[in-house]
Enzyme design. Structure first.
Site, PDB file in Angstrom:
ATOM      1  N   CYS A 142      27.872  -7.336 -31.658  1.00  0.00           N
ATOM      2  CA  CYS A 142      28.390  -8.443 -30.842  1.00  0.00           C
ATOM      3  C   CYS A 142      29.716  -8.991 -31.393  1.00  0.00           C
ATOM      4  O   CYS A 142      30.721  -8.293 -31.363  1.00  0.00           O
ATOM      5  CB  CYS A 142      27.343  -9.528 -30.692  1.00  0.00           C
ATOM      6  SG  CYS A 142      27.682 -10.608 -29.260  1.00  0.00           S
ATOM      7  N   HIS A 235      23.251  -7.286 -27.770  1.00  0.00           N
ATOM      8  CA  HIS A 235      22.256  -7.659 -28.780  1.00  0.00           C
ATOM      9  C   HIS A 235      20.964  -6.864 -28.584  1.00  0.00           C
ATOM     10  O   HIS A 235      19.928  -7.428 -28.203  1.00  0.00           O
ATOM     11  CB  HIS A 235      21.947  -9.155 -28.697  1.00  0.00           C
ATOM     12  CG  HIS A 235      22.984 -10.028 -29.320  1.00  0.00           C
ATOM     13  ND1 HIS A 235      23.166 -10.115 -30.680  1.00  0.00           N
ATOM     14  CD2 HIS A 235      23.910 -10.853 -28.758  1.00  0.00           C
ATOM     15  CE1 HIS A 235      24.139 -10.976 -30.945  1.00  0.00           C
ATOM     16  NE2 HIS A 235      24.620 -11.424 -29.797  1.00  0.00           N
ATOM     17  N   GLU A 237      18.987  -5.987 -30.733  1.00  0.00           N
ATOM     18  CA  GLU A 237      18.005  -6.446 -31.720  1.00  0.00           C
ATOM     19  C   GLU A 237      17.245  -7.688 -31.277  1.00  0.00           C
ATOM     20  O   GLU A 237      16.248  -8.073 -31.908  1.00  0.00           O
ATOM     21  CB  GLU A 237      18.709  -6.737 -33.055  1.00  0.00           C
ATOM     22  CG  GLU A 237      19.423  -8.077 -33.161  1.00  0.00           C
ATOM     23  CD  GLU A 237      20.773  -8.148 -32.470  1.00  0.00           C
ATOM     24  OE1 GLU A 237      21.452  -9.194 -32.586  1.00  0.00           O
ATOM     25  OE2 GLU A 237      21.161  -7.161 -31.805  1.00  0.00           O
TER      26      GLU A 237
END
Length: 307
Positions: A142, A235, A237
Site C-alpha cells: 500500500c 491490502h 493481508e
C-alpha cells in the site's frame, strides 16, 4: 512448514488458535536446515494486529521462515506499547550490516502527507537503498508501494477526490508470471487509500511490469524485471473486519466516510462482511517466498552483498 518467531510474541497464541503452524525459537533450535530470513519493517500504528496478519500469510509455505520485526530509529509509536516494541523489535540501525532473503515494508496512514514531509522519510529512503544491496526481494504494501515507486522511479501519486475503500475485483494481466501462478483471471482484494499512480505513468519505465489491475483501483500488483521489488497497492493481508473497523473509526471522527464498496452484504454495515480475498492473499505470499526469495537467494546470505 512453520514460521519461526520469538516464543512470547502475542501472535503465537492468536495464530495457533487458527491452527496455523508457528514454530518458536526454542523448538527451531533442533532443526538442521537454513530457514529463510525475512524482515518486516512495520510502519502501521497498531503493530500487533499487522504482525498477526502478515505472519498468518507467511506461515502458509513449505519453507521455514525466520521472521525478524524491525522498527525505525528515532520514531515513537503512539499505538503500540513500548514494552512490546522493546521486547520483539530491533531498530533498523542494529541490523543495517546484515543481509536478508526477503523484506516486507508495510503501509502507513500517510496517504495525505507529502513524502518529503514524512518525519522519517530520509531514513526510509536510506532503507530502500540499503535493501537493493542487502535483500534478495522486497515486498511493498500500500503506502510503502507508492513511496517505493516514487523513490526508485520518480513516480508521483495523485490524491483522489475521495477515499478508495472496499473490496475490488482485480484482473490478471500476465498469467505466466511466477508471482501470480495459480491465480484466477479475476480475484478480489481490499483497498483503503487516498492516492494512486495513474497507469499511463508506468509505461515510462520498461523495468516495471503490471501483473494485475482494475479500472477502479488502477494497477494493483507490479514488479520489476528481476523480482527484487514487488509492489502491492492494496491490502491482501487485511482481516475480514478491518475495513469495517476503519469505517466505524472514520464515522466516530466525523469524517462522513462512504460505505466500503463491495464489502458489506447489500451494502448494509449492519451485516457482517465476508472474507473473499484470503485464498489469493495466501497464494501471493507463498509464490513470493518460493519464486522470488527461496529460489533466487544464495545459500550463503553473505553473497547478497557481493552481487
Amino acid at each position: 512448514m512453520p514460521i519461526k518467531v520469538v516464543d512470547q510474541l502475542p501472535a503465537v497464541g492468536a495464530l495457533s488458535a487458527e491452527n496455523v503452524f508457528v514454530m518458536t525459537e526454542s523448538r527451531a533450535a533442533s532443526q538442521d536446515i537454513r530457514p529463510q530470513r525475512i524482515a518486516i519493517l512495520n510502519l502501521m500504528p497498531n503493530k500487533i494486529t499487522t504482525e498477526i496478519q502478515l505472519l498468518r500469510l507467511l506461515a502458509n509455505s513449505p519453507l521455514q521462515v525466520d521472521v525478524e520485526l524491525l522498527r525505525l530509529d528515532d520514531h515513537v509509536s503512539k499505538h503500540t506499547p513500548e514494552s512490546h516494541l522493546n521486547c520483539f523489535y530491533r531498530y533498523f540501525s542494529q541490523v543495517a550490516d546484515q543481509n536478508y532473503d526477503g523484506l516486507i515494508i508495510t503501509g502507513a496512514p500517510l496517504g495525505l502527507v507529502d513524502y518529503e514531509d514524512v518525519t522519517y522519510w530520509d531514513q526510509l529512503e536510506g532503507i530502500l537503498s540499503w535493501a537493493d544491496k542487502h535483500v534478495t526481494s522486497t515486498l511493498f504494501l500500500c503506502w510503502a508501494a507508492h513511496a517505493a515507486l516514487y523513490h526508485y522511479y520518480g513516480l508521483q501519486r495523485e490524491i483522489r477526490g475521495d477515499k478508495l475503500s472496499g473490496v475490488y475485483a482485480q484482473h490478471l494481466k500476465q498469467p505466466l508470471c511466477p508471482l501470480v501462478r495459480g491465480f484466477d483471471d479475476e480475484f478480489k482484494v481490499p483497498h483503503s487509500r487516498y492516492a494512486q499512480v495513474p497507469k499511463q505513468r508506468f509505461s515510462q519505465h520498461d523495468d516495471l511490469h503490471i501483473l494485475a489491475e482494475s479500472d477502479v483501483t488502477g494497477p494493483y500488483l507490479l514488479q520489476n524485471s528481476s523480482g527484487s521489488r514487488v509492489f502491492v497497492t492494496g491490502h491482501p493481508e487485511y482481516d475480514v473486519n478491518t475495513l469495517a473497523d476503519e469505517y466505524q473509526r472514520d464515522l466516530a471522527a466525523g469524517l462522513s466516510p462512504k460505505i466500503p464498496e463491495h464489502y458489506f452484504p447489500q451494502d448494509d454495515p449492519g451485516q457482517p462482511p465476508l472474507k473473499l480475498w484470503q485464498s489469493h492473499a495466501f497464494l501471493l505470499f507463498s509464490n513470493w517466498l518460493n519464486y522470488y526469495v527461496y529460489q533466487a537467494t544464495p545459500f550463503d546470505l553473505g553473497a547478497i552483498g557481493r552481487k
